[in-house]
Write an enzyme that holds these catalytic residues in place. Structure first.
Site, PDB file in Angstrom:
ATOM      1  N   LYS A 138       0.874  -1.176   0.000  1.00  0.00           N
ATOM      2  CA  LYS A 138       0.000   0.000   0.000  1.00  0.00           C
ATOM      3  C   LYS A 138       0.913   1.229   0.000  1.00  0.00           C
ATOM      4  CE  LYS A 138      -2.457   3.372   1.941  1.00  0.00           C
ATOM      5  NZ  LYS A 138      -1.978   4.647   1.400  1.00  0.00           N
ATOM      6  N   GLU A 160       8.655   1.092  11.304  1.00  0.00           N
ATOM      7  CA  GLU A 160       9.795   1.981  11.026  1.00  0.00           C
ATOM      8  C   GLU A 160       9.238   3.396  11.046  1.00  0.00           C
ATOM      9  OE1 GLU A 160      12.690   0.491  10.749  1.00  0.00           O
ATOM     10  OE2 GLU A 160      11.830  -1.515  10.612  1.00  0.00           O
ATOM     11  N   CYS A 165      13.686  10.547   7.398  1.00  0.00           N
ATOM     12  CA  CYS A 165      13.360  10.211   8.790  1.00  0.00           C
ATOM     13  C   CYS A 165      14.566  10.205   9.705  1.00  0.00           C
ATOM     14  CB  CYS A 165      12.676   8.847   8.834  1.00  0.00           C
ATOM     15  SG  CYS A 165      13.618   7.601   7.952  1.00  0.00           S
ATOM     16  N   GLU A 218       9.325  16.297  15.198  1.00  0.00           N
ATOM     17  CA  GLU A 218       9.825  16.035  13.843  1.00  0.00           C
ATOM     18  C   GLU A 218       9.211  17.043  12.874  1.00  0.00           C
ATOM     19  OE1 GLU A 218       8.565  12.335  11.981  1.00  0.00           O
ATOM     20  OE2 GLU A 218      10.556  12.090  11.109  1.00  0.00           O
TER      21      GLU A 218
END
Ligand code: NAD
Length: 498
Positions: free
Chosen positions: A190, A265, A299, A398
């Site tokens: 996906k 993750e 990331c 973040e």
């Protein structure tokens, strides 16, 4: 499709986009959605629509999982050499089409074209790595246990599901599905709704080069519908999710209810700890390069730069000069060094954190704000340097943009404490000429990855994963990852007493 005339596409890319609306691909063929609901996919560099993708319903996602499970037995039963040669054929085919897939990816995800091609090569290298590794995994491993004849027997699981984010769409597909396929599982992918094109292209190509129908399936649509349907499906045998911690928690909860093993993750807020014995210009160049690579939408990026006080001013001056020389532009313009961020929402997020950061007391020491690129209405932002207290929101959360937050330290202990004072634990780096100190600091930083005199370093064979709010489940890219895609049965026969 109506793209600015300045953007020249490869004929194969034009032809692919002309097939819009692009459907999911399941069981070796297009898998049209009954809903008729379309999601526009936009070139982040120009703001123009390049195609539509379809949104599947929950029932259609469930059917895709059933097809992947039904295709499993034949794929798993193939002799290893045959499965390997099919997958290596796929790797070769992808490599031959690096320019095409790279351009699709650049246009879809806003990646500088050369970097997008690098992602495609990374996919190829990862697939080849896991295929080779799988050749050395014995099905039976004899156990030497007194009083018993015993062995473990390894076999693949079945249909494994993968949910991916938009920042490295094709590269992450390679990291995710390669070990699963090499071990003999089938996969349901996906992709993110913003960046589904390279996944669709891959699934079609796989069928063209002889990957059996139902082995690589792609389901498209939004996270709350298609992603959620996958995570709630009790027939998937494993789930791997790459994305934000917030959605990762939802995925973990849903899979937990069905006791489906899950790999997460997630995000990061990495630190770079820079000691005063470094080559200042070279270190500044490496960190500016890292935070502007893919516009900081990475990331594991170094987002908190902790600089030893005695070199702080010199370091900042270097960084300002380097940042001011960066050419921001459309991803397909070969002169561009930094492209757009993926969508207007991400643009608002990056600019919003700059505003919230400065409102909360941080100083903007360089750049920031929106950028304009002549001829394009894309989502462009300027790189920025903020500084101040590490309690500031821009230092704690973040941002996922080209924004570094700087602070100073005096001692090694202080630097380690500052690096570890975060909810995240994905990747940090330490920069010093003293190799003993480098190793000490690298081992003391609480994260899945510590790099020395470099940042954003990946190698097939080196485990990559996060701890704390950055993930769980063993990570990717290593021999251990391959083993995650076999389930093991212990076979035991008590031996008669001697
Ligand atoms: P996101 O969590 O919003 O979306 C990721 C994927 O999850 C998308 O495909 C989305 O459609 C899907 N999704 C959304 N809601 C869902 C739901 N309720 N159920 C199931 N699936 C759902 O993340 P993003 O904005 O696409 O990506 C950015 C994030 O990804 C950042 O936090 C970044 O750090 C992280 N990331 C981590 C890694 C890593 O290796 N650790 C790599 C790349 C990106």
């Amino acid at each position: 499709m109506s793209l600015s005339t300045a953007i020249k596409l490869l004929p194969e890319v034009e032809a692919f986009l002309k097939g819009s609306p692009l459907t999911s691909f399941v069981g070796g063929k297009n898998f049209p959605a009954a809903s008729g609901e379309l999601i526009p996919t936009i070139d982040p560099g120009s703001g123009e629509k390049i195609a539509d993708i379809e949104e599947l319903t929950t029932a259609e996602v469930d059917r895709a999982v059933d097809i992947a499970n039904a295709s499993f037995a034949d794929w798993a039963a193939l002799p290893l050499e045959q499965r390997s040669s099919i997958l290596l054929r796929l790797a070769d085919a992808v490599e031959q089409r690096k320019a095409i897939i790279g351009q699709i990816e650049a246009l879809d995800a806003g990646k500088i074209e050369a970097q997008a091609q690098g992602d495609v090569q990374n996919f190829v290298d990862t697939l080849r790595y896991f295929v080779k590794l799988a050749n050395d995994v014995p099905k039976r491993t004899k156990l030497d246990v007194d009083g018993f004849e015993a062995w473990t027997y390894k076999q693949p699981w079945g249909a494994c599901a993968f949910i991916f984010p938009w920042n490295f769409p094709f590269l992450l597909i390679g990291w995710g599905i390669s070990p699963a396929l090499a071990a003999g599982n089938t996969v349901v992918i996906k992709p993110a709704e913003d960046t589904s094109l390279s996944a669709i292209y891959l699934a079609r190509l796989a069928t063209e080069v002889g990957v059996p129908p139902g082995v690589i399936n792609v389901v498209t649509g939004r996270g709350a519908t298609v992603g959620s349907a996958l995570t709630h499906n009790s027939k998937i045998k494993r789930m791997s999710f790459t994305g934000s911690p917030e959605v990762g928690q939802l995925v973990g909860e849903a899979c937990g209810r069905n006791l489906v093993p899950v790999k997460l993750e997630l995000g990061g807020k990495g630190a770079a700890v820079v000691f005063d014995d470094v080559d200042v210009p070279a270190t500044a160049a490496a960190l500016v390069g890292a935070i502007t690579f893919h516009s900081g939408q990475v990331c594991c990026d170094a987002t908190r730069w902790l600089i030893q006080k005695s070199i702080y001013n010199e370091f900042v001056e270097e960084c300002k000069q380097l940042m001011s020389a960066i050419r921001i532009g459309h991803p397909l313009d070969p002169n561009s060094q930094m492209g757009p961020v993926v969508n207007p929402k991400q643009c608002d997020r990056v600019l919003g954190y700059q505003q919230k950061g400065t409102a909360g007391g941080a100083e903007c020491i360089y750049g920031g704000g929106p950028a304009t690129v002549e001829g394009y209405q894309g989502n462009y932002v300027k790189p920025a340097l903020l500084s101040g207290s590490l309690d500031n929101v821009a230092a704690r959360e973040e941002i996922f943009g080209p924004v570094a937050y700087l602070a100073t330290f005096e001692s090694e202990e202080e630097a380690i404490q500052m690096a570890n004072d975060t909810d995240y634990g994905l990747a940090n780096s330490v920069w010093t000429a003293d190799s003993a100190r480098a190793a000490r600091v690298a081992e003391a930083m609480e994260a899945g990855n510590s790099w020395i005199n470099a940042h954003n370093v990946f190698a097939q064979g080196v485990p990559y994963g996060g701890v704390k709010r950055s993930g769980l489940g063993g990570g990717v890219l290593s021999p251990e990852t391959l083993m995650d895609y076999y389930r093991s049965t212990s076979v035991v026969r008590p031996l008669p007493a001697k």
